[in-house]
Design a protein around this motif. Structure first.
Motif, PDB file in Angstrom:
ATOM      1  N   UNK A  37      32.359  18.778  16.624  1.00 12.04           N
ATOM      2  CA  UNK A  37      33.822  18.699  16.695  1.00 12.04           C
ATOM      3  C   UNK A  37      34.304  17.243  16.709  1.00 12.04           C
ATOM      4  N   UNK A  38      35.543  17.042  16.328  1.00 14.31           N
ATOM      5  CA  UNK A  38      36.172  15.721  16.254  1.00 14.31           C
ATOM      6  C   UNK A  38      35.959  14.907  17.536  1.00 14.31           C
ATOM      7  N   UNK A  39      36.108  15.525  18.675  1.00 17.35           N
ATOM      8  CA  UNK A  39      35.990  14.817  19.951  1.00 17.35           C
ATOM      9  C   UNK A  39      34.586  14.323  20.251  1.00 17.35           C
ATOM     10  N   UNK A  88      26.222  11.295  21.474  1.00 13.32           N
ATOM     11  CA  UNK A  88      25.160  12.105  22.067  1.00 13.32           C
ATOM     12  C   UNK A  88      25.672  13.418  22.631  1.00 13.32           C
ATOM     13  N   UNK A  89      26.902  13.425  23.071  1.00 18.31           N
ATOM     14  CA  UNK A  89      27.534  14.632  23.632  1.00 18.31           C
ATOM     15  C   UNK A  89      27.475  15.810  22.656  1.00 18.31           C
ATOM     16  N   UNK A  90      27.356  15.538  21.365  1.00 22.89           N
ATOM     17  CA  UNK A  90      27.302  16.594  20.340  1.00 22.89           C
ATOM     18  C   UNK A  90      26.075  17.484  20.498  1.00 22.89           C
ATOM     19  N   UNK A  92      39.294  20.721  10.288  1.00 27.25           N
ATOM     20  CA  UNK A  92      39.215  19.803   9.160  1.00 27.25           C
ATOM     21  C   UNK A  92      38.566  18.476   9.546  1.00 27.25           C
ATOM     22  N   UNK A  93      38.781  18.011  10.775  1.00 29.68           N
ATOM     23  CA  UNK A  93      38.245  16.717  11.204  1.00 29.68           C
ATOM     24  C   UNK A  93      36.821  16.812  11.774  1.00 29.68           C
ATOM     25  N   UNK A  94      36.246  18.010  11.787  1.00 24.70           N
ATOM     26  CA  UNK A  94      34.875  18.166  12.276  1.00 24.70           C
ATOM     27  C   UNK A  94      33.898  17.435  11.374  1.00 24.70           C
ATOM     28  N   UNK A  95      32.707  17.233  11.897  1.00 28.43           N
ATOM     29  CA  UNK A  95      31.620  16.677  11.117  1.00 28.43           C
ATOM     30  C   UNK A  95      30.390  17.551  11.264  1.00 28.43           C
ATOM     31  N   UNK A  96      29.352  17.217  10.521  1.00 27.66           N
ATOM     32  CA  UNK A  96      28.100  17.957  10.575  1.00 27.66           C
ATOM     33  C   UNK A  96      26.955  16.956  10.621  1.00 27.66           C
TER      34      UNK A  96
END
Length: 167
Positions: free
Chosen positions: A17-19, A36-38, A80-84
């Motif tokens: 997520x964006x955050x 790292x929280x991801x 839309x602002x998410x990443x992978x």
């Protein structure tokens, strides 16, 4: 069908997520990478949920698009602002092993994502490890907005076939 262990040369994709994306201090809309929280599991989770890249056919970009489109088609809410984040299984396992964790990376298809991979024995709160993974083994990043539109579920069968047994 029992879970299948992913080969170390394969890759897994995690929705970020964006955050949980690392941004430029001077330009907060510019994404620099992953935090790292991801890689921290939510309290209700017992595995780290990812998607198997090589499950999909085609070139590497086609596999990335397939994996992201399958994640979009799942029950997850992808903004839309998410990443992978994309990481190589063997590299992730080596880094976690160096921190005394013995993870298992298993293909465990789900109804809404046939390419789903569960990372078992994942540590809950080792932020030092998570930051190391975000900076190295799991640092490849594709932004959702950079993947062409199209929502398609993962096919029922993996494109990958195990190599024939050596005699």
């Amino acid at each position: 069908m029992p879970p299948t262990k992913l080969p170390p040369e394969h890759h897994i994709v995690r929705n970020v997520p964006w955050g949980k994306l690392r941004k430029d201090e001077d330009d907060p809309e510019k994404v620099l990478g992953v935090l790292g929280e991801a890689f921290r599991m939510r309290p209700v989770e017992d595995t780290l949920s990812t998607t198997w890249l090589e499950y999909f056919t085609g070139t590497r970009p086609e596999q990335i698009y397939g994996a992201i489109r399958a994640i979009r088609a799942s029950k997850l809410e992808i903004k839309n602002k998410s990443g992978f984040a994309i990481g190589k299984v063997g590299n992730i396992a080596a880094v976690t092993a160096a921190h005394n964790y013995s993870i298992r990376v298993l293909h465990e298809p789900e109804d809404d994502n046939k390419a789903h991979v569960a990372v078992r024995r994942w540590p809950r709160d080792d932020m030092t490890l998570f930051e190391i993974l975000a900076a190295g083994a799991w640092s490849d990043l594709v932004l959702n907005k950079d993947v062409p539109e199209g929502v398609e579920a993962a096919p029922d069968q993996s494109a990958w076939r195990p190599p024939p047994e050596q005699e």
